[in-house]
Design a protein around this motif. Structure first.
Motif, short mmCIF file in Angstrom:
data_model
loop_
_atom_site.label_atom_id
_atom_site.label_comp_id
_atom_site.label_asym_id
_atom_site.label_seq_id
_atom_site.Cartn_x
_atom_site.Cartn_y
_atom_site.Cartn_z
N LYS A 70 0.84 -1.20 0.00
CA LYS A 70 0.00 0.00 0.00
C LYS A 70 0.88 1.25 0.00
O LYS A 70 1.69 1.46 0.89
N THR A 71 0.72 2.06 -1.04
CA THR A 71 1.54 3.29 -1.11
C THR A 71 0.87 4.40 -0.32
O THR A 71 -0.30 4.32 0.03
N GLY A 72 1.65 5.48 -0.10
CA GLY A 72 1.12 6.63 0.60
C GLY A 72 -0.01 7.27 -0.18
O GLY A 72 -0.99 7.76 0.38
N PHE A 73 0.10 7.22 -1.52
CA PHE A 73 -0.93 7.82 -2.38
C PHE A 73 -2.26 7.11 -2.17
O PHE A 73 -3.31 7.73 -2.09
N ASP A 74 -2.21 5.73 -2.07
CA ASP A 74 -3.45 4.98 -1.84
C ASP A 74 -4.07 5.36 -0.51
O ASP A 74 -5.29 5.52 -0.40
N GLN A 75 -3.22 5.49 0.50
CA GLN A 75 -3.74 5.84 1.82
C GLN A 75 -4.39 7.21 1.80
O GLN A 75 -5.45 7.44 2.39
N ALA A 76 -3.74 8.13 1.07
CA ALA A 76 -4.30 9.48 0.97
C ALA A 76 -5.65 9.43 0.27
O ALA A 76 -6.62 10.08 0.70
N LYS A 77 -5.73 8.62 -0.82
CA LYS A 77 -7.00 8.52 -1.56
C LYS A 77 -8.11 8.01 -0.64
O LYS A 77 -9.23 8.53 -0.64
N GLU A 78 -7.77 6.98 0.18
CA GLU A 78 -8.78 6.41 1.07
C GLU A 78 -9.25 7.46 2.06
O GLU A 78 -10.43 7.58 2.37
#
Lengths: 265, 174
Positions: B152-160
């Motif tokens: 899980k990248t930081g970008f995915d976490q931000a999107k969530e």
């Protein structure tokens, strides 16, 4: 009278056995005995004989009934090029067919079989044989084991059924290209001279469709709705001495010059 | 020579092999073969076996066999035997075409039956020793192993996080 009935009660005869529940845990493995005086079974027997414990020697006897023979005796050797378009004329083929039927051993066998089964006729038998053949294969597709046992001998049953437990088989009989013909009749004795078995080989040229799917529903052999011409020499057997026996499928003779089978996937 | 009693009860894992699927229609994609295999009452701890079971989870069978071959634990030898047995079964019984075309979908351990023994300590004290046994279960599926999930990248976490903010509803408002 009521008192007499209570005296005759069978419960009184039964030994009064006290079932004392003992608190033990179910042990998986018993630990080894530390002080064993005797270990070998011979020593154990001697000790038991000395102490006076008698174990009655039970005779392990079980009667076996042989309802079928173990193999096809004197297998029919089909002539090469039986169902092929050959350069020979039709007449010679017919002659050959007639010759095969009239061989002496077959005649003797027919006479023996008619002794025990007066209704037997080598001309009507092939039709009955074909019906048994079709019924047996239908039972295979439905996995109707009880009926299959009555249509197929014990020697043939495992050959037919092995490996098919978790598979789906679809078989259908399209038509018979040539009328079935009795090709050879033999009779044999097993164990005593009186124990007679009769084997009849029937030649069948038919059209059938077979599809086998494996455990996961994937196509393994054959194709749906693709009829194939099949030339088979099917052997039927009957325990002649037993009046309640019937003609059952015993095996198949596959000639060495038969066309190769389709590959299994 | 005395051996342990054989299991009379057929376990649930073995019964999973008895499922027969209806024939597939010609248009459907080919259903992958599934093989359930297990070994019962292995003289090893279930917790120690668990490390090996999670090691080979999701690997292809060749990779798993290679890893277990060079692992020093006692359970590795046992699991390797189980996998080879399962591979044999797959080819002969379950109509699998290529023996390398299998991957390990599930790999589990379970507790077997334990025996109790007394361990004598000093000063009249004792301890109850448990002789530990475990089961090992494996599910092989035909086909190439599934690709591992990307981390899980930081970008995915931000999107969530942004999506969570958007999902909020404001009550008692227009």
């Amino acid at each position: 009278m009521e008192g007499a009935e209570s005296l005759l009660n069978p419960i009184r005869l039964a030994q009064s056995s006290l079932v004392v529940p003992v608190r033990t845990k179910k042990r998986l493995i018993l630990p080894p005995r530390v002080k064993t005086k005797y270990t070998t079974p011979e020593e154990q027997k001697e000790k038991m004989r000395a102490s006076g414990i008698v174990i009655p020697h039970e005779k392990l006897e079980r009667s076996i009934t042989l309802a079928c023979t173990a193999s096809i005796f004197d297998p029919y050797i089909p002539p090469e090029g039986d169902a092929r378009l050959s350069s020979l004329s039709k007449e010679t083929l017919k002659q050959r067919a007639v010759q095969l039927k009239q061989s002496t051993i077959s005649q003797l066998a027919i006479r023996k079989v008619k002794q025990y089964d007066p209704n037997f006729s080598s001309k009507t038998f092939p039709e009955m044989a074909q019906k048994i053949f079709i019924e047996a294969h239908d039972c295979l597709t439905n996995f109707n084991k009880d009926k299959l046992h009555s249509l197929v001998t014990e020697r043939c049953y495992p050959e037919m059924v092995r490996g098919n437990r978790y598979k789906t088989i679809r078989w259908s009989f399209v038509e018979s290209l040539e009328p079935p013909r009795t090709v050879q009749i033999r009779h044999f004795t097993m164990m005593n001279k009186d124990n007679l078995y009769g084997q009849v080989t029937v030649r069948m040229h038919t059209r059938q469709t077979v599809v086998i799917y494996d455990q996961f529903g994937r196509l393994m052999y054959g194709a749906e709705d693709v009829p194939k011409d099949v030339l088979e020499y099917v052997v039927f057997e009957r325990h002649l001495v037993n009046p309640y026996s019937s003609w059952r499928l015993h095996g198949k003779i596959v000639p060495s010059w038969a066309p190769p089978k389709d590959p299994t996937y | 020579m005395y051996t342990g009693s054989s299991r009379e009860i057929i376990g649930k894992w073995e019964k999973k092999n008895r499922v027969v699927y209806p024939p597939q229609l010609p248009g459907e994609p080919r259903r992958p073969a599934v093989i359930y295999h297990c070994r019962r009452e292995i003289k090893y701890s279930k917790d120690k076996m668990w490390y090996l079971a999670t090691l080979i989870k999701g690997m292809s069978i060749d990779q798993a066999l290679a890893q277990l071959q060079f692992n020093d634990k006692k359970g590795a030898k046992v699991i390797r035997e189980v996998l080879l047995e399962a591979q044999e079964l797959a080819v002969t019984k379950y109509n699998v075409e290529f023996k390398s075309n299998l991957y390990i979908a599930k790999s589990l351990t379970g507790k077997g039956q334990y025996l109790k023994k007394i361990r004598y300590h000093g000063r009249g004290k004792f301890g109850i020793m448990e002789k530990v046994r475990c089961h090992y279960f494996v599910k092989l599926v035909e086909g190439p192993p599934p690709p591992p999930e990307p981390p899980k990248t930081g970008f995915d976490q931000a999107k969530e996080y942004v999506q969570q903010l958007r999902n909020r509803t404001i009550i008692n408002a227009l």
